[in-house]
Design a protein around this motif. Structure first.
Motif, PDB file in Angstrom:
ATOM      1  N   GLN A  28       0.800  -1.226   0.000  1.00  0.00           N
ATOM      2  CA  GLN A  28       0.000   0.000   0.000  1.00  0.00           C
ATOM      3  C   GLN A  28       0.832   1.274   0.000  1.00  0.00           C
ATOM      4  OE1 GLN A  28      -0.266  -2.528   2.068  1.00  0.00           O
ATOM      5  NE2 GLN A  28      -2.380  -3.235   2.238  1.00  0.00           N
ATOM      6  N   ILE A  29       2.150   1.129   0.150  1.00  0.00           N
ATOM      7  CA  ILE A  29       3.003   2.320   0.203  1.00  0.00           C
ATOM      8  C   ILE A  29       4.007   2.288  -0.946  1.00  0.00           C
ATOM      9  CG2 ILE A  29       4.511   3.731   1.649  1.00  0.00           C
ATOM     10  CD1 ILE A  29       3.507   2.324   4.068  1.00  0.00           C
ATOM     11  N   ILE A  30       4.110   3.397  -1.656  1.00  0.00           N
ATOM     12  CA  ILE A  30       5.110   3.521  -2.713  1.00  0.00           C
ATOM     13  C   ILE A  30       6.037   4.683  -2.382  1.00  0.00           C
ATOM     14  CG2 ILE A  30       5.528   4.054  -5.154  1.00  0.00           C
ATOM     15  CD1 ILE A  30       2.883   2.790  -5.843  1.00  0.00           C
ATOM     16  N   CYS A  31       7.329   4.418  -2.390  1.00  0.00           N
ATOM     17  CA  CYS A  31       8.318   5.467  -2.178  1.00  0.00           C
ATOM     18  C   CYS A  31       8.865   5.866  -3.547  1.00  0.00           C
ATOM     19  CB  CYS A  31       9.436   4.943  -1.285  1.00  0.00           C
ATOM     20  SG  CYS A  31      10.714   6.145  -0.986  1.00  0.00           S
ATOM     21  N   VAL A  32       8.674   7.148  -3.912  1.00  0.00           N
ATOM     22  CA  VAL A  32       9.102   7.633  -5.225  1.00  0.00           C
ATOM     23  C   VAL A  32      10.506   8.233  -5.103  1.00  0.00           C
ATOM     24  CG1 VAL A  32       8.611   9.272  -7.081  1.00  0.00           C
ATOM     25  CG2 VAL A  32       6.732   8.107  -5.909  1.00  0.00           C
ATOM     26  N   VAL A  33      11.447   7.714  -5.905  1.00  0.00           N
ATOM     27  CA  VAL A  33      12.817   8.215  -5.865  1.00  0.00           C
ATOM     28  C   VAL A  33      13.258   8.626  -7.259  1.00  0.00           C
ATOM     29  CG1 VAL A  33      13.502   6.852  -3.858  1.00  0.00           C
ATOM     30  CG2 VAL A  33      13.819   5.920  -6.154  1.00  0.00           C
TER      31      VAL A  33
ATOM     32  N   TYR B  40      12.459   1.073   5.790  1.00  0.00           N
ATOM     33  CA  TYR B  40      11.328   1.182   4.894  1.00  0.00           C
ATOM     34  C   TYR B  40      10.956  -0.196   4.366  1.00  0.00           C
ATOM     35  CZ  TYR B  40       8.499   2.462   0.861  1.00  0.00           C
ATOM     36  OH  TYR B  40       7.482   2.561  -0.046  1.00  0.00           O
ATOM     37  N   HIS B  41       9.664  -0.522   4.416  1.00  0.00           N
ATOM     38  CA  HIS B  41       9.245  -1.868   4.041  1.00  0.00           C
ATOM     39  C   HIS B  41       8.161  -1.876   2.979  1.00  0.00           C
ATOM     40  CE1 HIS B  41      11.690  -2.963   7.438  1.00  0.00           C
ATOM     41  NE2 HIS B  41      11.014  -2.100   8.182  1.00  0.00           N
ATOM     42  N   GLY B  42       8.016  -0.742   2.281  1.00  0.00           N
ATOM     43  CA  GLY B  42       7.035  -0.683   1.199  1.00  0.00           C
ATOM     44  C   GLY B  42       7.687  -0.948  -0.147  1.00  0.00           C
ATOM     45  N   LYS B  43       7.021  -0.483  -1.205  1.00  0.00           N
ATOM     46  CA  LYS B  43       7.544  -0.652  -2.562  1.00  0.00           C
ATOM     47  C   LYS B  43       8.189   0.661  -3.030  1.00  0.00           C
ATOM     48  CE  LYS B  43       5.448  -4.716  -2.849  1.00  0.00           C
ATOM     49  NZ  LYS B  43       5.607  -5.962  -3.575  1.00  0.00           N
ATOM     50  N   TYR B  44       8.751   0.620  -4.216  1.00  0.00           N
ATOM     51  CA  TYR B  44       9.409   1.812  -4.768  1.00  0.00           C
ATOM     52  C   TYR B  44       8.835   2.167  -6.126  1.00  0.00           C
ATOM     53  CZ  TYR B  44      13.063   1.394  -1.239  1.00  0.00           C
ATOM     54  OH  TYR B  44      13.742   1.348  -0.067  1.00  0.00           O
TER      55      TYR B  44
ATOM     56  N   GLN C  33      -4.463   1.457 -11.064  1.00  0.00           N
ATOM     57  CA  GLN C  33      -4.836   0.051 -11.264  1.00  0.00           C
ATOM     58  C   GLN C  33      -4.546  -0.838 -10.062  1.00  0.00           C
ATOM     59  OE1 GLN C  33      -2.588  -0.909 -14.748  1.00  0.00           O
ATOM     60  NE2 GLN C  33      -3.638   0.645 -15.989  1.00  0.00           N
ATOM     61  N   SER C  34      -3.879  -0.281  -9.060  1.00  0.00           N
ATOM     62  CA  SER C  34      -3.377  -1.141  -7.992  1.00  0.00           C
ATOM     63  C   SER C  34      -4.498  -1.773  -7.172  1.00  0.00           C
ATOM     64  CB  SER C  34      -2.473  -0.332  -7.063  1.00  0.00           C
ATOM     65  OG  SER C  34      -2.072  -1.130  -5.980  1.00  0.00           O
ATOM     66  N   ASP C  35      -4.289  -3.044  -6.886  1.00  0.00           N
ATOM     67  CA  ASP C  35      -5.184  -3.771  -5.996  1.00  0.00           C
ATOM     68  C   ASP C  35      -4.320  -4.654  -5.122  1.00  0.00           C
ATOM     69  OD1 ASP C  35      -7.433  -4.889  -4.833  1.00  0.00           O
ATOM     70  OD2 ASP C  35      -7.454  -6.533  -6.302  1.00  0.00           O
ATOM     71  N   PRO C  36      -4.152  -4.462  -3.822  1.00  0.00           N
ATOM     72  CA  PRO C  36      -4.869  -3.509  -2.971  1.00  0.00           C
ATOM     73  C   PRO C  36      -4.533  -2.055  -3.318  1.00  0.00           C
ATOM     74  CG  PRO C  36      -3.022  -4.443  -1.792  1.00  0.00           C
ATOM     75  CD  PRO C  36      -3.124  -5.198  -3.063  1.00  0.00           C
ATOM     76  N   VAL C  37      -5.461  -1.170  -2.936  1.00  0.00           N
ATOM     77  CA  VAL C  37      -5.329   0.242  -3.268  1.00  0.00           C
ATOM     78  C   VAL C  37      -4.115   0.865  -2.556  1.00  0.00           C
ATOM     79  CG1 VAL C  37      -6.738   1.237  -1.393  1.00  0.00           C
ATOM     80  CG2 VAL C  37      -6.821   2.246  -3.683  1.00  0.00           C
ATOM     81  N   ILE C  38      -3.433   1.794  -3.252  1.00  0.00           N
ATOM     82  CA  ILE C  38      -2.278   2.482  -2.664  1.00  0.00           C
ATOM     83  C   ILE C  38      -2.786   3.519  -1.667  1.00  0.00           C
ATOM     84  CG2 ILE C  38      -0.215   3.882  -3.161  1.00  0.00           C
ATOM     85  CD1 ILE C  38      -0.063   1.124  -4.428  1.00  0.00           C
ATOM     86  N   GLU C  39      -2.215   3.473  -0.457  1.00  0.00           N
ATOM     87  CA  GLU C  39      -2.669   4.400   0.583  1.00  0.00           C
ATOM     88  C   GLU C  39      -1.757   5.606   0.742  1.00  0.00           C
ATOM     89  OE1 GLU C  39      -2.863   1.847   3.942  1.00  0.00           O
ATOM     90  OE2 GLU C  39      -4.656   0.795   3.221  1.00  0.00           O
ATOM     91  N   GLU C  40      -0.459   5.373   0.473  1.00  0.00           N
ATOM     92  CA  GLU C  40       0.481   6.480   0.699  1.00  0.00           C
ATOM     93  C   GLU C  40       1.575   6.489  -0.364  1.00  0.00           C
ATOM     94  OE1 GLU C  40       2.179   6.612   4.629  1.00  0.00           O
ATOM     95  OE2 GLU C  40       3.408   8.366   4.168  1.00  0.00           O
ATOM     96  N   VAL C  41       1.916   7.691  -0.806  1.00  0.00           N
ATOM     97  CA  VAL C  41       3.072   7.869  -1.677  1.00  0.00           C
ATOM     98  C   VAL C  41       4.067   8.757  -0.933  1.00  0.00           C
ATOM     99  CG1 VAL C  41       3.909   8.954  -3.802  1.00  0.00           C
ATOM    100  CG2 VAL C  41       1.857   7.527  -3.861  1.00  0.00           C
ATOM    101  N   ILE C  42       5.280   8.208  -0.727  1.00  0.00           N
ATOM    102  CA  ILE C  42       6.326   8.995  -0.059  1.00  0.00           C
ATOM    103  C   ILE C  42       7.233   9.579  -1.130  1.00  0.00           C
ATOM    104  CG2 ILE C  42       8.259   8.929   1.568  1.00  0.00           C
ATOM    105  CD1 ILE C  42       7.020   6.435   2.810  1.00  0.00           C
TER     106      ILE C  42
END
Lengths: 205, 205
Positions: free
Chosen positions: B81-86, B101-105, B134-143
């Motif tokens: 549910q969390i995407i870190c944008v770099v 950090y334990h989310g996705k990128y 399109q994400s399922d589960p829905v993305i809750e946070e973008v860092i």
């Protein structure tokens, strides 16, 4: 350190084996290659491999060479009567870059060091002696350009003994206070020796 | 600098093209390889070439990867549910090494910089938007973990605009005085902002 790819991890591992390069620097270099053109990496890899596989050593002076006889030994512009004896080929490069020496070289391939189990027979000393014995024109001077360490002094002493039967001048590069160095920061052994080995003042230095 | 061999000269030339490596360091590295086992050079050359030729990019987050989907995107242990944008993949490595950090990128592949001619369409921004849509589960946070520069701020502003229609929290990594840094040596802009953006004191820091 964690890597997102096994390929990166492997490349960083290999690069960080080089002296003075840690994991962080290795990663920076590897990522730089990854961002550059593929040709860059190929040229680098090819350059290193060609060097490692195709390098030759001069049959006469044992310096690294592209052929059986190195450019310096082959050159007719260099003085044949003077041989500068050095520990290893980086020393040749260092002396060549001074543009102050125009004779030939002899690379010992190391230095006498009993602690490391390196005796005279491990070095290219016999080939130096036979080179001097057989040389035509005759060798007039041998310059010992060895490190000013205990091992360097031992090697110089041994070489002087080995070469005493030949009618040649044996000299050693000057030791003393480095040019541009400040007296107060020079170590006491160097400074002490430079007083004992003082020279008559000459205007050209 | 003069070299006794064309092979050395070529190798030094290639190595010194790497960032932060001059001719002298390059020569030292090359001579080290020359003194080491042939396998060392081969492993280094192979590692770099394999990396450069076989590297892939994750189809989802655009991080470097050994396959079509990177390990992080593939992992079930990471929060979906969390995407870190770099900006780029070194940032992923840096954040991964913190173990915080334990989310996705999502790797943008650059940053909006009109001076360098880099606009939003040059970056992986559309794929981020469609990934969130399109994400399922829905993305809750973008860092937004972008550099605290003008370009970083511009990119953050643009992303916030682009993502405003989605019901998600957009956060930015904390900026302020670096831990271990001394106040008196912190630049005035950082220190000034860290006073304006001060936080209620918490015992766990």
């Amino acid at each position: 350190m964690q890597f997102p790819s096994r390929l990166i991890e492997n490349a960083v591992e290999e690069v960080s084996k080089l002296p003075g390069i840690g994991k962080k620097t290795a990663l920076r270099l590897v990522l730089h290659l990854l961002k550059s053109d593929t040709n860059r990496t190929d040229a680098l890899a090819r350059g290193l491999q060609e060097l490692r596989h195709n390098i030759q050593y001069c049959n006469q002076c044992h310096n690294i060479s592209d052929g059986p006889l190195c450019e310096i030994c082959n050159s007719h512009k260099r003085h044949h009567q003077i041989i500068c004896v050095v520990e290893d080929f980086p020393d040749v490069i260092a002396i060549e870059n001074t543009n102050q020496y125009h004779g030939k070289y002899h690379v010992l391939g190391g230095i006498i060091s009993p602690i490391d189990g390196i005796g005279p027979e491990e070095l290219h000393i016999e080939s130096l002696v036979s080179r001097i014995a057989q040389s035509d024109p005759v060798i007039e001077e041998v310059i010992l350009a060895l490190s000013p360490t205990m091992e360097g002094d031992t090697t110089a002493f041994y070489l002087t003994k080995r070469l005493q039967d030949y009618n040649l001048k044996i000299s050693s590069i000057a030791r003393g206070v480095p040019i541009g160095g400040e007296l107060e920061y020079t170590d006491e052994i160097t400074l002490g020796r430079s007083i004992i080995k003082r020279r008559t003042y000459e205007v050209d230095g």
